[in-house]
Design an enzyme around this catalytic site. Structure first.
Site, PDB file in Angstrom:
ATOM      1  N   VAL A 108      -3.964 -10.948  -2.576  1.00  0.00           N
ATOM      2  CA  VAL A 108      -3.816 -12.040  -3.437  1.00  0.00           C
ATOM      3  C   VAL A 108      -2.697 -12.805  -2.687  1.00  0.00           C
ATOM      4  CG1 VAL A 108      -3.205 -12.749  -5.699  1.00  0.00           C
ATOM      5  CG2 VAL A 108      -4.791 -10.994  -5.714  1.00  0.00           C
ATOM      6  N   GLY A 222      -4.227  -1.275  10.178  1.00  0.00           N
ATOM      7  CA  GLY A 222      -5.387  -1.143  11.047  1.00  0.00           C
ATOM      8  C   GLY A 222      -6.292  -2.436  11.345  1.00  0.00           C
ATOM      9  N   LYS A 223      -5.738  -3.682  10.931  1.00  0.00           N
ATOM     10  CA  LYS A 223      -6.378  -4.763  11.149  1.00  0.00           C
ATOM     11  C   LYS A 223      -5.960  -5.722  12.265  1.00  0.00           C
ATOM     12  CE  LYS A 223      -7.168  -4.926   5.880  1.00  0.00           C
ATOM     13  NZ  LYS A 223      -6.617  -5.473   4.670  1.00  0.00           N
ATOM     14  N   HIS A 225      -2.822  -6.343  13.279  1.00  0.00           N
ATOM     15  CA  HIS A 225      -1.434  -7.096  13.371  1.00  0.00           C
ATOM     16  C   HIS A 225      -0.609  -5.887  12.892  1.00  0.00           C
ATOM     17  CE1 HIS A 225      -2.836  -7.739   9.098  1.00  0.00           C
ATOM     18  NE2 HIS A 225      -1.446  -7.333   8.846  1.00  0.00           N
TER      19      HIS A 225
END
Length: 317
Positions: A108, A222-223, A225
């Protein structure tokens, strides 16, 4: 965090879906309604104010009984919901995909930051609708691309070189789901471009982190960055990362967990995430966070990790 079904509902048009944002009065109506257990996972018809989210997501909203949810009666909720719908309506979502899309849990705060970037006339996202939609699709997991500097959630830039940008996150000022702990301090590091990075750029970043942010651990979710967090919040991040990884594996949303550059990541976190990827239990993985690791050979000649006390940065004290 909240499911996309907390912000919008699907309307079938021909053979694909159009997404429509909820209004706050419909949500308020749903929160007061008595709903049969078998209907908890269905979108709620408020009769007067239109469709509302499934009652099973009641805890995602801030009420007298639950202060941990979203402030859904703010204008920021409307802005985030509209932005999500614009992004989803820019792609084709079929009947076989819609349930999976709406069940996806998203950040969010990340989405509120994208709204703030969109409203800043000095920001590239203010000027490029295409780049804005791309940033939102990445944020809601509808794109396989990683979050780079141009599509990042944003914040206050505190360091930048040819390859990396480091942001101080501004969640304390948020309207939708502000962090209430005034001692909160966290950073995110994004790649300027998704391409190979020179050793000199890595060395510059590592030097900055060791000198200015030596009270923080560099981790990754893990994305693609990096996150720079207080050591006291490492265990909390570990629980969240492990739970998300397992939930994704269970629901079939298998995306490759990017361990990133071992020279930048805190050694114990690298061990934790490597162990997680090997299928070990949470307890086994978390032990590695608090284990004394053998100091690896410094990959950068002339870059010392040793500091005298009067040289240590006071960031985070």
């Amino acid at each position: 965090m909240a499911e996309l079904a907390c912000f919008c509902y699907p309307h079938l048009e021909n053979d694909s879906y159009k997404f429509i944002p909820f209004n706050s009065l419909a949500i308020k109506c749903m929160l007061t309604a008595k709903v049969d257990k078998k209907d908890q996972d269905k979108f709620y018809n408020s009769i007067i104010y239109g469709i509302a989210p499934p009652p099973q997501f009641k805890k995602r909203y801030n009420t007298n009984d639950n202060s941990r949810g979203m402030n859904y009666e703010t204008s920021m909720f409307n802005k985030v919901a509209i932005l999500i719908c614009e992004a989803l309506n820019s792609i084709r979502v079929t009947q076989s995909d819609v349930a999976n899309v709406l069940s996806r849990v998203v950040s969010v705060r990340h989405l509120e930051n994208l709204v703030l970037r969109k409203e800043n006339h000095q920001d590239v996202l203010f000027h490029s609708k295409e780049l804005l939609l791309k940033a939102v699709l990445i944020a809601i997991g509808q794109s396989k691309e990683i979050e780079t500097t141009a599509t990042a959630e944003g914040g206050e830039i505190v360091f930048q070189n040819a390859a990396f940008t480091m942001w101080k996150l501004t969640y304390l000022d948020h309207k939708l789901m502000p962090i209430l702990d005034q001692n909160f301090i966290e950073y995110k590091i994004t790649l300027n471009e998704d391409k190979p990075i020179s050793d000199i750029c890595v060395k510059e970043l590592v030097a900055e982190l060791r000198w200015q942010y030596n009270r923080f651990a560099v981790i990754t979710h893990g994305k693609g960055h990096y996150r720079v967090i207080k050591y006291s919040s490492v265990a909390n991040h570990a629980d969240r990362v492990f739970a998300t990884y397992k939930n994704n594996a269970k629901s079939g949303n298998v995306t490759d967990f990017n361990l990133l550059d071992q020279r930048i990541i805190w050694q114990n976190w690298y061990a934790f995430t490597s162990s997680m990827k090997q299928g070990n239990t949470l307890d086994v993985c978390k032990k590695l966070l608090f284990q004394k690791m053998k100091q690896e050979k410094n990959p950068f000649k002339g870059l010392s990790t040793d500091r005298k006390m009067d040289e240590v940065s006071h960031v985070g004290i």
